[in-house]
Design a protein around this motif. Structure first.
Motif, PDB file in Angstrom:
ATOM      1  N   LEU A  63       5.255  -3.700  -8.144  1.00 42.60           N
ATOM      2  CA  LEU A  63       4.649  -4.813  -8.878  1.00 42.60           C
ATOM      3  C   LEU A  63       5.048  -6.189  -8.359  1.00 42.60           C
ATOM      4  O   LEU A  63       4.263  -7.143  -8.456  1.00 42.60           O
ATOM      5  CB  LEU A  63       4.979  -4.706 -10.370  1.00 42.60           C
ATOM      6  CG  LEU A  63       4.515  -3.416 -11.067  1.00 42.60           C
ATOM      7  CD1 LEU A  63       4.832  -3.473 -12.552  1.00 42.60           C
ATOM      8  CD2 LEU A  63       3.028  -3.176 -10.841  1.00 42.60           C
ATOM      9  N   ILE A  64       6.267  -6.312  -7.842  1.00 41.47           N
ATOM     10  CA  ILE A  64       6.714  -7.598  -7.313  1.00 41.47           C
ATOM     11  C   ILE A  64       6.330  -7.681  -5.835  1.00 41.47           C
ATOM     12  O   ILE A  64       6.592  -6.740  -5.075  1.00 41.47           O
ATOM     13  CB  ILE A  64       8.234  -7.760  -7.481  1.00 41.47           C
ATOM     14  CG1 ILE A  64       8.592  -7.786  -8.976  1.00 41.47           C
ATOM     15  CG2 ILE A  64       8.727  -9.033  -6.793  1.00 41.47           C
ATOM     16  CD1 ILE A  64      10.077  -7.887  -9.249  1.00 41.47           C
ATOM     17  N   PRO A  65       5.713  -8.788  -5.416  1.00 37.65           N
ATOM     18  CA  PRO A  65       5.339  -8.913  -3.994  1.00 37.65           C
ATOM     19  C   PRO A  65       6.567  -8.761  -3.086  1.00 37.65           C
ATOM     20  O   PRO A  65       7.600  -9.395  -3.311  1.00 37.65           O
ATOM     21  CB  PRO A  65       4.764 -10.335  -3.905  1.00 37.65           C
ATOM     22  CG  PRO A  65       4.307 -10.638  -5.302  1.00 37.65           C
ATOM     23  CD  PRO A  65       5.281  -9.936  -6.207  1.00 37.65           C
ATOM     24  N   ASN A  66       6.454  -7.878  -2.104  1.00 38.58           N
ATOM     25  CA  ASN A  66       7.571  -7.628  -1.193  1.00 38.58           C
ATOM     26  C   ASN A  66       7.031  -7.055   0.106  1.00 38.58           C
ATOM     27  O   ASN A  66       5.814  -6.970   0.311  1.00 38.58           O
ATOM     28  CB  ASN A  66       8.594  -6.685  -1.833  1.00 38.58           C
ATOM     29  CG  ASN A  66       7.953  -5.416  -2.340  1.00 38.58           C
ATOM     30  OD1 ASN A  66       7.285  -4.707  -1.598  1.00 38.58           O
ATOM     31  ND2 ASN A  66       8.126  -5.125  -3.627  1.00 38.58           N
ATOM     32  N   ASP A  67       7.963  -6.666   0.988  1.00 34.51           N
ATOM     33  CA  ASP A  67       7.569  -6.134   2.298  1.00 34.51           C
ATOM     34  C   ASP A  67       7.271  -4.637   2.264  1.00 34.51           C
ATOM     35  O   ASP A  67       6.933  -4.046   3.286  1.00 34.51           O
ATOM     36  CB  ASP A  67       8.682  -6.403   3.322  1.00 34.51           C
ATOM     37  CG  ASP A  67       8.872  -7.890   3.561  1.00 34.51           C
ATOM     38  OD1 ASP A  67       7.881  -8.638   3.387  1.00 34.51           O
ATOM     39  OD2 ASP A  67       9.999  -8.305   3.901  1.00 34.51           O
ATOM     40  N   PHE A  68       7.443  -3.988   1.083  1.00 31.44           N
ATOM     41  CA  PHE A  68       7.161  -2.557   0.986  1.00 31.44           C
ATOM     42  C   PHE A  68       5.657  -2.304   0.974  1.00 31.44           C
ATOM     43  O   PHE A  68       4.882  -3.078   0.409  1.00 31.44           O
ATOM     44  CB  PHE A  68       7.772  -1.962  -0.291  1.00 31.44           C
ATOM     45  CG  PHE A  68       9.268  -2.034  -0.344  1.00 31.44           C
ATOM     46  CD1 PHE A  68      10.039  -1.322   0.571  1.00 31.44           C
ATOM     47  CD2 PHE A  68       9.892  -2.807  -1.293  1.00 31.44           C
ATOM     48  CE1 PHE A  68      11.416  -1.388   0.512  1.00 31.44           C
ATOM     49  CE2 PHE A  68      11.278  -2.879  -1.350  1.00 31.44           C
ATOM     50  CZ  PHE A  68      12.043  -2.163  -0.443  1.00 31.44           C
ATOM     51  N   SER A  69       5.271  -1.207   1.571  1.00 28.35           N
ATOM     52  CA  SER A  69       3.874  -0.784   1.517  1.00 28.35           C
ATOM     53  C   SER A  69       3.644  -0.021   0.215  1.00 28.35           C
ATOM     54  O   SER A  69       4.459   0.809  -0.183  1.00 28.35           O
ATOM     55  CB  SER A  69       3.545   0.122   2.706  1.00 28.35           C
ATOM     56  OG  SER A  69       2.289   0.728   2.524  1.00 28.35           O
ATOM     57  N   ASN A  70       2.524  -0.333  -0.430  1.00 26.38           N
ATOM     58  CA  ASN A  70       2.182   0.368  -1.671  1.00 26.38           C
ATOM     59  C   ASN A  70       1.191   1.503  -1.424  1.00 26.38           C
ATOM     60  O   ASN A  70       0.572   2.007  -2.349  1.00 26.38           O
ATOM     61  CB  ASN A  70       1.578  -0.606  -2.686  1.00 26.38           C
ATOM     62  CG  ASN A  70       2.623  -1.565  -3.232  1.00 26.38           C
ATOM     63  OD1 ASN A  70       3.810  -1.314  -3.102  1.00 26.38           O
ATOM     64  ND2 ASN A  70       2.174  -2.660  -3.825  1.00 26.38           N
ATOM     65  N   GLY A  71       1.057   1.895  -0.181  1.00 25.47           N
ATOM     66  CA  GLY A  71       0.065   2.887   0.181  1.00 25.47           C
ATOM     67  C   GLY A  71       0.429   4.299  -0.232  1.00 25.47           C
ATOM     68  O   GLY A  71       1.466   4.554  -0.866  1.00 25.47           O
ATOM     69  N   PRO A  72      -0.409   5.260   0.139  1.00 26.00           N
ATOM     70  CA  PRO A  72      -0.235   6.658  -0.261  1.00 26.00           C
ATOM     71  C   PRO A  72       1.105   7.259   0.158  1.00 26.00           C
ATOM     72  O   PRO A  72       1.672   8.073  -0.577  1.00 26.00           O
ATOM     73  CB  PRO A  72      -1.402   7.362   0.431  1.00 26.00           C
ATOM     74  CG  PRO A  72      -2.426   6.300   0.638  1.00 26.00           C
ATOM     75  CD  PRO A  72      -1.658   5.050   0.892  1.00 26.00           C
ATOM     76  N   VAL A  73       1.611   6.878   1.336  1.00 27.55           N
ATOM     77  CA  VAL A  73       2.878   7.456   1.799  1.00 27.55           C
ATOM     78  C   VAL A  73       4.026   7.031   0.873  1.00 27.55           C
ATOM     79  O   VAL A  73       4.819   7.865   0.421  1.00 27.55           O
ATOM     80  CB  VAL A  73       3.171   7.033   3.254  1.00 27.55           C
ATOM     81  CG1 VAL A  73       4.559   7.534   3.680  1.00 27.55           C
ATOM     82  CG2 VAL A  73       2.099   7.586   4.203  1.00 27.55           C
TER      83      VAL A  73
END
Length: 279
Positions: A83-93
Motif C-alpha cells: 500500500l505504501i509507495p516503494n521499490d517493491f514490485s506488487n506483481g504476481p511473483v
C-alpha cells in the motif's frame, strides 16, 4: 444513558487459519486469471487478498494463548509492501511469495501457539492446597496444642535446638493428654526432636530411628517416587517441618503472625522439590 451487555467473543476455531491461504492465495490466483482474461486492474485483486489475509492472520495470532510476534505484525508488513509507495514490485511473483509466506505463518501459529500457556503452580499455592488437604488432622487439634506445635517448629527454625527438644516433648505430652495423636503428627515431632538432639550435640546420625510410615503418606506434602528419594532422612525432616507448619498455622491464632513471617522458610523447603512436585 444506554448500557450494552457485551458477551465475550469466542476465539477463532482450529480451522480459522485456513482462511489465510484461502483469501491470499485464492486472491492471487483469481487476479492472475482475470489478468489473463485482460480484465482491467485485475492484478489488484491479489493485492487485496494479501492485505486482507494479513489482517486475518494478525487477528488469529492475537487471539491465541501465546502470541507470535511475526504474525502479529503481518498487517504492517502488508501495508508497507503493497500500500505504501516503494521499490517493491506488487506483481504476481511478489503476491505469490507473500501469500505463501503468510499461509505458512498461519499454519505455524495454529500448530505452535494454540496450546494454553502452562501456568506453573507456585509453591505458595501448593502449600495452601496442602493445608486444605490435611484438614482432618487440623480439625482435631485445639489451640493450646497448636501453640505447642508452633513453638516446636519455631525454636528449631531459630536454631535453639535444646529448647526445640523441650518444646517437642511438651507438644507430644499435650497430644497424649488430649487423646489426639495423629500418627503422622507424632512422627513429625519425633523426627524434629531427634534431629534437634543431633544438632545440639553436633553429631550426625546416619540412619535416624524415627521416620514416617507408609500409612502417613496422605498427610505428607512431599511425596516422591522411590527412585527420586536421594536422602530419605532429609526428606522426612522436610516433610515433618512442613506438616508442623501447616497444622500450626491453622490451629494456633496466637502464633499466626510469627508463622506467616517465616512462611518463606517453608516455601524454600518446597521449592527444593519443585521439579518432582510438578510431575
Amino acid at each position: 444513558m444506554i448500557t450494552e451487555n457485551t458477551l465475550p467473543r469466542s476465539p477463532p476455531g482450529p480451522h480459522a487459519w485456513l482462511t489465510v491461504p484461502a483469501v491470499s492465495i485464492g486472491g492471487v490466483l483469481i487476479g492472475i486469471l482475470l489478468t489473463y482474461l485482460q480484465v482491467p486492474s485485475a492484478i489488484l485483486i491479489g493485492v487485496a487478498g494479501c492485505v486482507i489475509a494479513s489482517f486475518i492472520l494478525g487477528y488469529i495470532a492475537y487471539s491465541k494463548p501465546k502470541r507470535d510476534i511475526v504474525s502479529l505484525f503481518a498487517p504492517l508488513y502488508a501495508v508497507i509492501i503493497f500500500l505504501i509507495p516503494n521499490d517493491f514490485s506488487n506483481g504476481p511473483v511478489m503476491q505469490t511469495l507473500y501469500a505463501v509466506s503468510i499461509s505458512i505463518l498461519a499454519l505455524r501459529v495454529e500448530k505452535r501457539f494454540s496450546k494454553p500457556m502452562h501456568q506453573e503452580k507456585t509453591m505458595k499455592q501448593f502449600l495452601n492446597e496442602y493445608i486444605a488437604r490435611i484438614e482432618p488432622i487440623t480439625k482435631s487439634i485445639d489451640e493450646e496444642t497448636g501453640h505447642r506445635l508452633a513453638s516446636s517448629l519455631l525454636t528449631f527454625k531459630f536454631g535453639l535446638y535444646k529448647n526445640a527438644i523441650v518444646r517437642c516433648d511438651e507438644a507430644l505430652g499435650r497430644l497424649r493428654e488430649t487423646g489426639t495423636m495423629p500418627g503422622a503428627l507424632e512422627a513429625a515431632l519425633m523426627i524434629v526432636r531427634e534431629r534437634s538432639e543431633d544438632l545440639a550435640e553436633s553429631r550426625v546420625t546416619p540412619a535416624p530411628h524415627y521416620t514416617f510410615a507408609e500409612s502417613d503418606a496422605e498427610a505428607l506434602a512431599i511425596r516422591l517416587r522411590p527412585e527420586d528419594m536421594q536422602d530419605k532422612a532429609a526428606l522426612d525432616l522436610d516433610n515433618a517441618l512442613v506438616l508442623l507448619y501447616a497444622v500450626s498455622i491453622e490451629t494456633s491464632p496466637e502464633d499466626e503472625q510469627a508463622l506467616e513471617e517465616h512462611q518463606r522458610f517453608v516455601i524454600q523447603i518446597l521449592e527444593a522439590y519443585k521439579e518432582q512436585l510438578a510431575e
